[in-house]
Scaffold this motif. Sequence first.
Motif, PDB file in Angstrom:
ATOM      1  N   LEU A  18       0.878  -1.017  -0.018  1.00 51.11           N
ATOM      2  CA  LEU A  18       0.307  -0.230  -0.079  1.00 51.11           C
ATOM      3  C   LEU A  18       0.619   1.753   0.229  1.00 51.11           C
ATOM      4  N   ASN A  21       1.918   1.741  -3.765  1.00 52.15           N
ATOM      5  CA  ASN A  21       0.960   2.422  -4.280  1.00 52.15           C
ATOM      6  C   ASN A  21       0.802   3.524  -3.954  1.00 52.15           C
ATOM      7  N   ILE A  22       0.661   4.292  -2.833  1.00 53.34           N
ATOM      8  CA  ILE A  22       0.718   5.648  -3.107  1.00 53.34           C
ATOM      9  C   ILE A  22       1.854   6.610  -3.091  1.00 53.34           C
ATOM     10  N   TYR A 295      -5.097   1.700  -5.914  1.00 52.75           N
ATOM     11  CA  TYR A 295      -5.397   1.768  -4.629  1.00 52.75           C
ATOM     12  C   TYR A 295      -6.168   1.775  -3.842  1.00 52.75           C
TER      13      TYR A 295
END
Length: 315
Positions: A18, A21-22, A295
């Motif tokens: 995550l 992804n951010i 996301y």
Amino acid sequence: MIGRVTQQGLQRASLVQLQENISRMAHLQERLTTGKVVLRPSDDPAATVDAMRLRADQRTTAQYARNAADGDAWLTTVDDALGDALTSLRRARDLTVQGANTGSQGPSSRSAIANELRATADSLLEVANTTYLGRSVFAGTSTQAAYTTTAAGTVSYTGRTGAEVLRQVSDTTSVRVDSAGADVFGVDVVDANGELVRDATGEPAGMSVFSLLREIAAKVEAGDEDVSRFLNDLDSRLGAVLGEVGSVGTRHKQVLQAQDAISARQVTLTNQVSSVEDADLAQTIVDLQIQEVSYQAALGATSRVLQPSLLDFLR
């Protein structure tokens, strides 16, 4: 053999993914905000090298543009001054022809012609000392005036003979932007006392156009019957000025052509820098939307896999 997957390991792996992804979303957002695809060398080392080289070329071209603009101004000033000199010399020639008609001229008429010739000499001296930004355009690299009047009444050339003022307008081309005042207006040949050197007949051995006009004025005022002998000298000075006008025109054309080439080069370099550094905004928006969808999907999947409590795990 299948390795054991623990809840803690799953949580750690999910959070790492995550976070990546951010990070990708933040990078795309930064690219969209700045409009640049290369913001730091680590983004694309090869593109960074290309961009640095292109920007160095842009700085060099910008300097050439400044040089060409300065050269244009110098040559325009010289051209205007030579135009004024031609006007004055043509008037002086007309006055000399008029003064040669001694049979039809009385003392007052000769005096008026002589005074106008002296005034023309003074105006020519001002033309010869024309400046641009405090620099004489006829004195070479000297910072002084091109001509000064001596105590004896002759004129001294104080410029630097052979020292040309040049402007670099490309990697291989430099253009002279001044004019040789000594060649255009001449130089007085004087003795140790600053007086004109004269031959056995009393004629000056060599003189500037300023002293020539004053010499003609003195002969006209005295009623000399052979004033027309100075016409060849005047024609010679007119020819020198006309020749310099042609030379200045050729050099001016060269500077103007260089300016056109520089402008085209600047446009080309700007496009090349843009192709290296600028982001494709449409593609960046699509990539960002895809990343946002990814996301959100990752968040949904992670919320189902990670159990925040024992009751959720037992359920």
